[in-house]
Design a protein around this motif. Sequence first.
Motif: not given
Length: 108
Positions: A5-8
């Motif tokens: 999960i990308p860190n946004i």
Amino acid sequence: MTSTIPNIDLAPPFVSESDVIGSKVGIRPVRKDGIRLEREAFQNKTIYHHYGHGSAGASISPGTAKLIIEKFEENYTKNQEIAVLGSGYAGLFTALFLSEKGYSVTIY
């Protein structure tokens, strides 16, 4: 397979008290007689009732949607347009499952 999960990094919204128009609190209505899953003829239309889940809609609507679709498929073919009235859990699951089966569905 693992997914990442990308860190946004999102900024929190700024809402001041003057932005609030109002608020209302209530409880989810529940039918005294339980969930309604039945077919009804009305004028020149047929209505399939699928409501009354109360606060359990998120957890049981997928199953009850499949039950009402079974009743529906006893009488209808896929070339008909279907209207789903309501966009709560029951309506959305019903519309999703009907569209996955190839029906043309419009949600109102």
